[in-house]
Design an enzyme around this catalytic site. Structure first.
Site, PDB file in Angstrom:
ATOM      1  N   SER A 135       0.836  -1.200   0.000  1.00 31.27           N
ATOM      2  CA  SER A 135       0.000   0.000   0.000  1.00 31.27           C
ATOM      3  C   SER A 135       0.869   1.246   0.000  1.00 31.27           C
ATOM      4  O   SER A 135       1.963   1.262   0.587  1.00 31.27           O
ATOM      5  CB  SER A 135      -0.850  -0.023   1.272  1.00 31.27           C
ATOM      6  OG  SER A 135      -1.499   1.203   1.455  1.00 31.27           O
ATOM      7  N   TYR A 159      -1.461  -0.708  10.818  1.00 30.84           N
ATOM      8  CA  TYR A 159      -1.768  -1.337   9.521  1.00 30.84           C
ATOM      9  C   TYR A 159      -0.621  -1.098   8.537  1.00 30.84           C
ATOM     10  O   TYR A 159      -0.112  -2.034   7.915  1.00 30.84           O
ATOM     11  CB  TYR A 159      -3.082  -0.774   8.944  1.00 30.84           C
ATOM     12  CG  TYR A 159      -3.256  -1.089   7.486  1.00 30.84           C
ATOM     13  CD1 TYR A 159      -3.509  -2.401   7.071  1.00 30.84           C
ATOM     14  CD2 TYR A 159      -3.128  -0.105   6.500  1.00 30.84           C
ATOM     15  CE1 TYR A 159      -3.637  -2.707   5.715  1.00 30.84           C
ATOM     16  CE2 TYR A 159      -3.253  -0.398   5.153  1.00 30.84           C
ATOM     17  CZ  TYR A 159      -3.508  -1.698   4.767  1.00 30.84           C
ATOM     18  OH  TYR A 159      -3.617  -2.001   3.427  1.00 30.84           O
ATOM     19  N   LYS A 163       2.223  -3.764   6.683  1.00 28.21           N
ATOM     20  CA  LYS A 163       2.541  -3.895   5.251  1.00 28.21           C
ATOM     21  C   LYS A 163       4.042  -3.709   5.023  1.00 28.21           C
ATOM     22  O   LYS A 163       4.673  -4.408   4.237  1.00 28.21           O
ATOM     23  CB  LYS A 163       1.756  -2.842   4.446  1.00 28.21           C
ATOM     24  CG  LYS A 163       0.274  -3.099   4.401  1.00 28.21           C
ATOM     25  CD  LYS A 163      -0.023  -4.265   3.474  1.00 28.21           C
ATOM     26  CE  LYS A 163      -1.426  -4.774   3.611  1.00 28.21           C
ATOM     27  NZ  LYS A 163      -1.700  -5.988   2.844  1.00 28.21           N
TER      28      LYS A 163
HETATM   29  P1  NAD Z   1     -10.856  -7.001   1.499  1.00 30.87           P
HETATM   30  O1  NAD Z   1     -11.033  -6.990   2.976  1.00 30.87           O
HETATM   31  O2  NAD Z   1     -12.058  -6.844   0.643  1.00 30.87           O
HETATM   32  O3  NAD Z   1     -10.097  -8.347   1.066  1.00 30.87           O
HETATM   33  C1  NAD Z   1      -9.231  -9.044   1.924  1.00 30.87           C
HETATM   34  C2  NAD Z   1      -9.715 -10.482   1.955  1.00 30.87           C
HETATM   35  O4  NAD Z   1      -8.847 -11.254   2.780  1.00 30.87           O
HETATM   36  C3  NAD Z   1     -11.123 -10.629   2.517  1.00 30.87           C
HETATM   37  O5  NAD Z   1     -11.883 -11.377   1.592  1.00 30.87           O
HETATM   38  C4  NAD Z   1     -10.928 -11.372   3.834  1.00 30.87           C
HETATM   39  O6  NAD Z   1     -12.032 -12.202   4.114  1.00 30.87           O
HETATM   40  C5  NAD Z   1      -9.642 -12.124   3.559  1.00 30.87           C
HETATM   41  N1  NAD Z   1      -8.821 -12.441   4.729  1.00 30.87           N
HETATM   42  C6  NAD Z   1      -8.417 -11.600   5.728  1.00 30.87           C
HETATM   43  N2  NAD Z   1      -7.634 -12.243   6.591  1.00 30.87           N
HETATM   44  C7  NAD Z   1      -7.513 -13.519   6.150  1.00 30.87           C
HETATM   45  C8  NAD Z   1      -6.823 -14.657   6.611  1.00 30.87           C
HETATM   46  N3  NAD Z   1      -6.101 -14.633   7.732  1.00 30.87           N
HETATM   47  N4  NAD Z   1      -6.904 -15.806   5.901  1.00 30.87           N
HETATM   48  C9  NAD Z   1      -7.658 -15.855   4.775  1.00 30.87           C
HETATM   49  N5  NAD Z   1      -8.347 -14.809   4.279  1.00 30.87           N
HETATM   50  C10 NAD Z   1      -8.268 -13.655   4.964  1.00 30.87           C
HETATM   51  O7  NAD Z   1      -9.776  -5.893   1.139  1.00 30.87           O
HETATM   52  P2  NAD Z   1      -9.282  -5.343  -0.276  1.00 30.87           P
HETATM   53  O8  NAD Z   1      -9.612  -3.904  -0.321  1.00 30.87           O
HETATM   54  O9  NAD Z   1      -9.708  -6.238  -1.360  1.00 30.87           O
HETATM   55  O10 NAD Z   1      -7.709  -5.443  -0.056  1.00 30.87           O
HETATM   56  C11 NAD Z   1      -6.957  -6.541  -0.505  1.00 30.87           C
HETATM   57  C12 NAD Z   1      -5.510  -6.352  -0.093  1.00 30.87           C
HETATM   58  O11 NAD Z   1      -5.019  -5.133  -0.639  1.00 30.87           O
HETATM   59  C13 NAD Z   1      -5.318  -6.245   1.424  1.00 30.87           C
HETATM   60  O12 NAD Z   1      -4.122  -6.921   1.748  1.00 30.87           O
HETATM   61  C14 NAD Z   1      -5.183  -4.760   1.652  1.00 30.87           C
HETATM   62  O13 NAD Z   1      -4.403  -4.487   2.795  1.00 30.87           O
HETATM   63  C15 NAD Z   1      -4.472  -4.324   0.392  1.00 30.87           C
HETATM   64  N6  NAD Z   1      -4.713  -2.909   0.054  1.00 30.87           N
HETATM   65  C16 NAD Z   1      -6.004  -2.446  -0.031  1.00 30.87           C
HETATM   66  C17 NAD Z   1      -6.219  -1.109  -0.314  1.00 30.87           C
HETATM   67  C18 NAD Z   1      -7.612  -0.535  -0.362  1.00 30.87           C
HETATM   68  O14 NAD Z   1      -7.761   0.672  -0.218  1.00 30.87           O
HETATM   69  N7  NAD Z   1      -8.655  -1.335  -0.570  1.00 30.87           N
HETATM   70  C19 NAD Z   1      -5.134  -0.252  -0.555  1.00 30.87           C
HETATM   71  C20 NAD Z   1      -3.840  -0.771  -0.482  1.00 30.87           C
HETATM   72  C21 NAD Z   1      -3.645  -2.106  -0.172  1.00 30.87           C
HETATM   73  C1  WQD Z   2      -9.468   9.666   1.039  1.00 26.96           C
HETATM   74  C2  WQD Z   2      -9.685  11.165   1.286  1.00 26.96           C
HETATM   75  C3  WQD Z   2      -9.896  11.705   3.621  1.00 26.96           C
HETATM   76  C4  WQD Z   2     -13.682   9.538   4.238  1.00 26.96           C
HETATM   77  C5  WQD Z   2      -6.774   4.709   3.083  1.00 26.96           C
HETATM   78  C6  WQD Z   2      -5.721   3.992   3.876  1.00 26.96           C
HETATM   79  C7  WQD Z   2      -4.640   3.490   2.968  1.00 26.96           C
HETATM   80  C8  WQD Z   2      -5.203   2.680   1.804  1.00 26.96           C
HETATM   81  C9  WQD Z   2      -6.300   3.392   1.106  1.00 26.96           C
HETATM   82  C10 WQD Z   2      -5.150   0.363   2.362  1.00 26.96           C
HETATM   83  C11 WQD Z   2      -8.890  11.707   2.478  1.00 26.96           C
HETATM   84  C12 WQD Z   2     -11.194  11.984   2.900  1.00 26.96           C
HETATM   85  C13 WQD Z   2     -12.538  10.082   3.687  1.00 26.96           C
HETATM   86  C14 WQD Z   2     -14.740  10.400   4.647  1.00 26.96           C
HETATM   87  C15 WQD Z   2     -13.414  12.282   3.899  1.00 26.96           C
HETATM   88  N1  WQD Z   2      -5.781   1.448   2.255  1.00 26.96           N
HETATM   89  N2  WQD Z   2     -12.411  11.421   3.520  1.00 26.96           N
HETATM   90  N3  WQD Z   2     -14.553  11.742   4.468  1.00 26.96           N
HETATM   91  O1  WQD Z   2      -6.968   7.756   3.854  1.00 26.96           O
HETATM   92  O2  WQD Z   2      -6.135   8.086   1.482  1.00 26.96           O
HETATM   93  O3  WQD Z   2      -6.177   5.822   2.450  1.00 26.96           O
HETATM   94  O4  WQD Z   2      -7.279   3.827   2.073  1.00 26.96           O
HETATM   95  O5  WQD Z   2      -3.983   0.166   2.205  1.00 26.96           O
HETATM   96  O6  WQD Z   2      -3.811   2.734   3.752  1.00 26.96           O
HETATM   97  O7  WQD Z   2      -5.178   4.892   4.821  1.00 26.96           O
HETATM   98  O8  WQD Z   2      -8.309   6.891   1.852  1.00 26.96           O
HETATM   99  O9  WQD Z   2     -10.679   6.844   1.227  1.00 26.96           O
HETATM  100  O10 WQD Z   2     -10.076   6.944   3.683  1.00 26.96           O
HETATM  101  O11 WQD Z   2      -9.686   8.961   2.257  1.00 26.96           O
HETATM  102  O12 WQD Z   2     -13.316  13.488   3.753  1.00 26.96           O
HETATM  103  O13 WQD Z   2     -15.785   9.972   5.177  1.00 26.96           O
HETATM  104  O14 WQD Z   2     -11.065  11.354   1.646  1.00 26.96           O
HETATM  105  O15 WQD Z   2      -9.640  12.673   4.598  1.00 26.96           O
HETATM  106  O16 WQD Z   2      -8.524  13.021   2.160  1.00 26.96           O
HETATM  107  P1  WQD Z   2      -6.852   7.256   2.475  1.00 26.96           P
HETATM  108  P2  WQD Z   2      -9.756   7.343   2.288  1.00 26.96           P
END
Ligand code: NAD
Ligand code: WQD
Length: 353
Positions: A135, A159, A163
């Site tokens: 991330s 978190y 990562k």
């Molecule tokens: P998500 O929660 O929809 O998907 C994660 C999946 O992993 C879920 O289906 C959950 O049931 C499963 N899971 C969690 N722990 C587990 C375990 N111990 N064993 C088996 N399954 C397990 O989230 P997402 O948004 O699809 O994110 C996927 C990956 O990408 C995550 O690792 C997340 O940290 C990373 N990521 C997400 C974002 C974002 O904003 N969505 C941004 C950057 C990185």
């Molecule tokens: C985006 C913008 C908020 C909600 C997060 C995690 C990051 C990654 C992606 C997993 C910001 C604003 C948000 C609301 C708002 N996830 N906001 N009102 O914070 O950039 O990143 O998700 O890896 O680790 O930190 O994403 O969608 O929460 O926020 O004003 O109700 O929207 O302040 O400027 P962020 P976000």
């Protein structure tokens, strides 16, 4: 590769951990459509198996699911003995920043120790091609934007640190055992949904992230959006992020998979568009796409937020031949199609026609 069916015969199965989740399900669909056979391992702690039934419906090919945990060593050994796995896309993990501050040990156990168990089992089974969902949060508060992969890292919450630790674990592993091929993908802000409207983001409870919250306001599930701060040092005073369409992100995984099948060693790439948009720009784009108003109020800044963050995406193009193609209009249109057809997410049970 051309014909998907032919390619599928030639390709070993991709194990997709967390494949029932938001990004995982979109990537499973892209894999199936490109001819890769898949096996999903997911404990369903934050997902519904319905997502994969819908993926199967769109792709017309099976997306088998093993309900289990990446920390279950016996289950992994058994799964790896039974299936011809050639590579792994590792999405499984917990991802809520606020929850990670309240329950850090859950995050270290699931994300860090869990990945350790998975890697040990994979190594024993001789499966050494691995792509990890990292991330942009590993960069913490950026010194400058855009963020290049060599920018200083230093996440500011458990978190993000989980990562970061996995990234370091993977780099150490690839250095110690040169037959490992490891891709570390740093996603920026994934949003949107597949154009079918059948799969999308389905957060439990009150959404933590901006776009699912905006979508729930537009559909009438919530009254108004709280905009976290109107006095950031940005053009309109609201936070700026690099939003990336989840379908572009899914394609990025295909490119990373091709790379780990072709080259050993570790690489790290940003997956972002290289463009930043403010909260208010996203709100207005969503209003245009949905034809619905999105009432908002500017409220206090959220603890731990940063002013702005976007990617330098050049390395992904150089290394993987990948670049994001879809803009914020498509992100909002596709998110709206998913939200309006599935106002209660997968809990609505029967798939819309
Ligand atoms: P998500 O929660 O929809 O998907 C994660 C999946 O992993 C879920 O289906 C959950 O049931 C499963 N899971 C969690 N722990 C587990 C375990 N111990 N064993 C088996 N399954 C397990 O989230 P997402 O948004 O699809 O994110 C996927 C990956 O990408 C995550 O690792 C997340 O940290 C990373 N990521 C997400 C974002 C974002 O904003 N969505 C941004 C950057 C990185
Ligand atoms: C985006 C913008 C908020 C909600 C997060 C995690 C990051 C990654 C992606 C997993 C910001 C604003 C948000 C609301 C708002 N996830 N906001 N009102 O914070 O950039 O990143 O998700 O890896 O680790 O930190 O994403 O969608 O929460 O926020 O004003 O109700 O929207 O302040 O400027 P962020 P976000």
């Amino acid at each position: 590769m051309g014909d998907g069916r032919q390619a599928a015969q030639a390709r070993a199965t991709v194990l997709v951990t967390g494949g029932a989740g938001y990004i995982g399900s979109h990537t499973v669909l892209a894999l199936l459509q490109a001819g890769w056979p898949v096996l999903v391992l997911d404990n369903l702690c934050n997902a519904s198996a319905e997502s994969l039934r819908r993926v199967e419906r769109i792709a017309g090919r099976p997306a088998p699911l093993v309900v289990g945990d990446i920390r279950d060593e016996a289950l992994l050994d058994d799964l790896l003995a039974r299936h011809q796995i050639g590579s792994v896309l590792h999405f499984a993990g917990l991802k809520a920043v606020g929850e990670s501050v309240a329950r850090p040990l859950d995050y270290y156990a699931n994300n860090v120790a869990g990945t350790g168990v998975l890697l040990r089992c994979l190594g024993r089974a001789g499966v050494r091609r691995f792509v990890f969902s990292s991330s942009a949060t590993v960069y913490g508060d950026p010194e400058t934007v855009p963020l290049h992969e060599e920018a200083r890292t230093g996440p500011t919450n458990p978190y993000g640190r989980s990562k970061w630790m996995v990234e370091m674990m993977l780099e150490d592993l690839a250095a110690a055992e040169p037959d490992w091929a490891v891709g570390i993908l740093r996603y920026f802000n994934p949003v949107g949904a597949h154009e079918s409207g059948l799969i999308g983001e389905d957060p439990a409870g009150i959404p933590n992230n901006l776009m699912p919250f905006v979508a729930q306001v537009a559909v009438g599930r919530r009254e108004h959006l709280g905009v976290f701060g109107g006095d950031w040092p940005t053009a309109d005073g609201t936070g700026v992020r690099d939003y990336i369409h989840v379908v572009d992100l899914a394609r990025g995984h295909l490119a990373a998979l091709e790379r780990v099948h072709a080259h050993a060693g570790a690489f790290t790439v940003n997956l972002g568009t290289g463009k930043g948009f403010s909260v208010l720009e996203m709100v207005h784009a969503f209003e245009r796409a949905s034809g619905r108003p999105v009432p908002y109020r500017v409220v206090e800044r959220r603890a731990g937020d940063i002013a702005e963050c976007w990617a330098d995406p050049r390395r992904a193009l150089e290394l993987l031949g990948w670049r994001a193609e879809l803009g914020i209009e498509r992100m909002c249109e596709d998110a709206w199609r998913w939200q309006s057809r599935n106002p209660d997410g997968y809990r609505g049970a029967t798939a819309p026609g």
